[in-house]
Design an enzyme around this catalytic site. Structure first.
Site, PDB file in Angstrom:
ATOM      1  N   GLU A 331       0.815  -1.219   0.000  1.00 33.28           N
ATOM      2  CA  GLU A 331       0.000   0.000   0.000  1.00 33.28           C
ATOM      3  C   GLU A 331       0.851   1.272   0.000  1.00 33.28           C
ATOM      4  O   GLU A 331       0.320   2.367  -0.113  1.00 33.28           O
ATOM      5  CB  GLU A 331      -0.916   0.023   1.236  1.00 33.28           C
ATOM      6  CG  GLU A 331      -2.050  -0.996   1.183  1.00 33.28           C
ATOM      7  CD  GLU A 331      -1.678  -2.344   1.794  1.00 33.28           C
ATOM      8  OE1 GLU A 331      -0.470  -2.672   1.809  1.00 33.28           O
ATOM      9  OE2 GLU A 331      -2.572  -3.065   2.259  1.00 33.28           O
ATOM     10  N   TRP A 444       2.164  -6.843  26.475  1.00 35.20           N
ATOM     11  CA  TRP A 444       2.420  -7.293  25.104  1.00 35.20           C
ATOM     12  C   TRP A 444       3.819  -7.877  24.985  1.00 35.20           C
ATOM     13  O   TRP A 444       4.792  -7.311  25.464  1.00 35.20           O
ATOM     14  CB  TRP A 444       2.300  -6.120  24.130  1.00 35.20           C
ATOM     15  CG  TRP A 444       0.887  -5.707  23.882  1.00 35.20           C
ATOM     16  CD1 TRP A 444      -0.214  -6.142  24.558  1.00 35.20           C
ATOM     17  CD2 TRP A 444       0.422  -4.787  22.893  1.00 35.20           C
ATOM     18  NE1 TRP A 444      -1.341  -5.536  24.050  1.00 35.20           N
ATOM     19  CE2 TRP A 444      -0.970  -4.706  23.016  1.00 35.20           C
ATOM     20  CE3 TRP A 444       1.059  -4.036  21.908  1.00 35.20           C
ATOM     21  CZ2 TRP A 444      -1.754  -3.894  22.197  1.00 35.20           C
ATOM     22  CZ3 TRP A 444       0.282  -3.223  21.101  1.00 35.20           C
ATOM     23  CH2 TRP A 444      -1.114  -3.160  21.239  1.00 35.20           C
TER      24      TRP A 444
END
Ligand code: ADP
Length: 542
Positions: A331, A444
């Site tokens: 992209e 995380w």
């Protein structure tokens, strides 16, 4: 008040004409599917891309019609890059590593009218031609006499015969630089693939930026080997950059194993090569086994997935080759960041420099970036705060082809799906893909960090870290490992290798040894598949 400049549109045809005029004798060398080395020049490539333009006119293709390729890196593919886009059509590069049905799906979605393919892919075309409802012309990238009889594909023609009678001169059309030039579908780990539709303007601006010293540093003194495929985000823009700078080009064709790549680098005096980490693993193994050295290679651009620090070190310490770690996306055309030191960092110790060089790097001018927390609030560039990475710029998509997936932008910014931190010097470091992050007890764990440690172990060929369900912690990391051929290493040995390298709670709970890790069509590890395969894996701590 407007400036009083000529405002010539930025068109791809101007690149090949520039190369032909100023670097007409500069070589383009290709290893062909046939196995031999083919040599041509920018002058000849320009002439043949003009013939392609004529041949497309003769087929009656309209402006913006799609011409697809299913091809390796080589001179004929290069000619199509310029003949197709230059004449106002859209070059649709299809990834041949996709399943045949996916190729057909993409060709139909793109409404391709012509499909040009290397003979390697004849079996794929045989399997799908009847499903490709919009393709009217099938062109095999070969000489007429190489075309097998009775392929069953209606109207199949050989490329050489197709362009043979056409003129070497062509009046390239002039049009709005925002017109579509090329189309590339993202691998799409979820849902159907979506197309990124590049314009002439975005492609030329991207090529200017790609050639800059702190991007890929390309010049007329370079010999460039794009190992990254021309079907994958236009080989990171290298065919355009090469024409713009007049660098010699070397195309590897289908031979991407360590020996073939090494022989090409040495035989052609390659100074700069570009590809994904998996390719370089093969090359480094081949060199280590044969005790080989490089005589011309100065730098390699590595991106597409995180480059293990051990690989950056191996290139530097053993072969004196600079690794430029780069990050980007389909992209984004794809260049977003490249890792090059700043002046003050050149005075740092090697150890300190290495801490910077493993990062994905600084933004290329033209790409703005920011990181945000789950509420969308911008996070500081302190090197510690990590959040969702968003980008914007003239070569970042504004939406997908045909509006698929709706409006992807958030307040004008494209969400990359990557999680990153940015340090005060502006160096961005990807800590994970948002869906690959392992969420352990509210904290995380970066799967990339865990993998990098394993990759530095001498017995490990490939490693993937995934989260598996855990009753107490939600998820805990499982390390999936492919051992090097003949190497012995146990679960406990590998886990003790983590001591002191990551925090204790980030050490994987278990190791699973496998023969192979599934790779996607662009050579990336398919963690979705691994998560599926190991979803019932019982961790010792569970
Ligand atoms: P490409 O492989 O050309 O970069 P894709 O669109 O196939 O393009 O994949 C983009 C994704 O690949 C990024 O969003 C990121 O997750 C990952 N990626 C690309 N380069 C890197 C890198 N150097 N380090 C870590 N991840 C990367």
């Amino acid at each position: 008040m407007f400036g009083r400049m000529q405002d010539q549109p930025l068109l791809i045809s101007s690149l090949i004409e520039f190369a032909a005029q100023h670097h007409g004798d500069t070589e383009i060398v290709s290893r062909r599917v046939e196995g031999d080395l083919h040599r041509t020049t920018y002058r000849q490539a320009a002439a043949r891309s003009r013939r392609v333009a004529h041949a497309l006119d003769r087929l009656g293709l309209a402006f913006s019609d799609r011409v697809a390729t299913l091809a390796w890196n080589g001179y004929r593919h290069f000619e199509l890059y310029f003949g197709v886009s230059g004449s106002g059509r859209v070059l649709h590069t299809i990834n041949p590593r996709l399943a045949p049905d996916q190729v057909a799906w993409i060709a139909n979605h793109a409404e391709d009218q012509v499909l040009c393919f290397d003979l390697t892919f004849l079996p794929v075309i045989r399997a799908i031609w009847s499903k490709c409802t919009t393709v009217r012309h099938w062109i095999a990238l070969c000489e007429a006499d190489a075309l097998p009889a009775d392929t069953g594909i209606p109207g199949l023609r050989a490329y050489e015969e197709w362009i043979a009678g056409e003129a070497d001169t062509y009046d390239w059309p002039s049009f709005d630089e925002r017109s579509a030039a090329a189309l590339c579908y993202t691998s799409g780990t979820t849902g159907n693939p979506k197309g990124a539709l590049y314009s002439h303007r975005s492609t030329i601006l991207h090529a200017y930026a790609g050639a800059l010293p702190d991007t890929l540093c390309l010049s007329a003194r370079d010999t460039i080997l794009p190992v990254v495929p021309m079907f994958h985000v236009n080989a990171w823009g290298l065919p355009y950059c090469s024409a713009m700078t007049g660098a010699k080009l070397v195309f590897p064709g289908a031979a991407l194993d360590g020996k073939s790549v090494y022989d090409l680098i040495e035989g052609e005096g390659v100074t700069m090569a570009a590809g994904v980490p998996t390719v370089w693993l093969g090359l480094l193994n081949h060199m280590a086994q044969g005790g080989l050295r490089f005589s011309s290679l100065k730098r390699t651009v590595i991106g597409g997935s995180a480059c293990p620090p051990a690989m950056i070190r191996a290139f530097k310490d053993q072969y004196d080759v600079t690794v430029l770690h780069a990050w980007g996306m389909t992209e984004m055309s794809p260049l977003g960041t490249v890792c090059n030191l700043k002046l003050h960092q050149t005075k740092w110790s090697e150890e300190q420099q290495m801490e910077v060089l493993v990062k994905q790097g600084r933004a290329v001018y033209g790409v703005e970036m920011k990181i945000v927390d789950p509420q969308g609030r911008e996070l500081p560039w302190d090197g510690r705060s990590s959040g969702d990475l968003l980008v914007r710029g003239p070569w970042v998509i504004g939406g997908y082809f045909k509006g698929e997936g709706g409006d992807p932008l958030v307040d004008g910014w494209f969400p990359t799906g990557d999680v990153a931190a940015i340090d005060p010097d502006g160096f961005m470091q990807i800590t994970d893909r948002s869906k690959d992050v392992i969420k352990s007890g509210g904290e995380w764990i970066s799967s990339i960090d865990v993998e990098n440690v394993a990759m530095a172990h001498p017995s490990v060929a490939m490693a993937a870290c995934i989260g598996v369900p855990h009753p107490k912690w939600d998820e805990r990391p499982l390390l999936v490992v492919v051992r090097k051929p003949g190497a012995e290493v146990s679960r406990d040995e590998l886990l003790s290798f983590y001591a002191g390298k990551v925090a204790k709670w980030q050490v994987p709970d278990d190791v699973a040894f496998v023969e192979a890790i599934p790779l996607g069509a662009t050579g990336k590890m398919q963690k979705m598949k691994l998560r599926e395969q190991f979803k019932d894996h019982r961790l010792p701590s569970a």
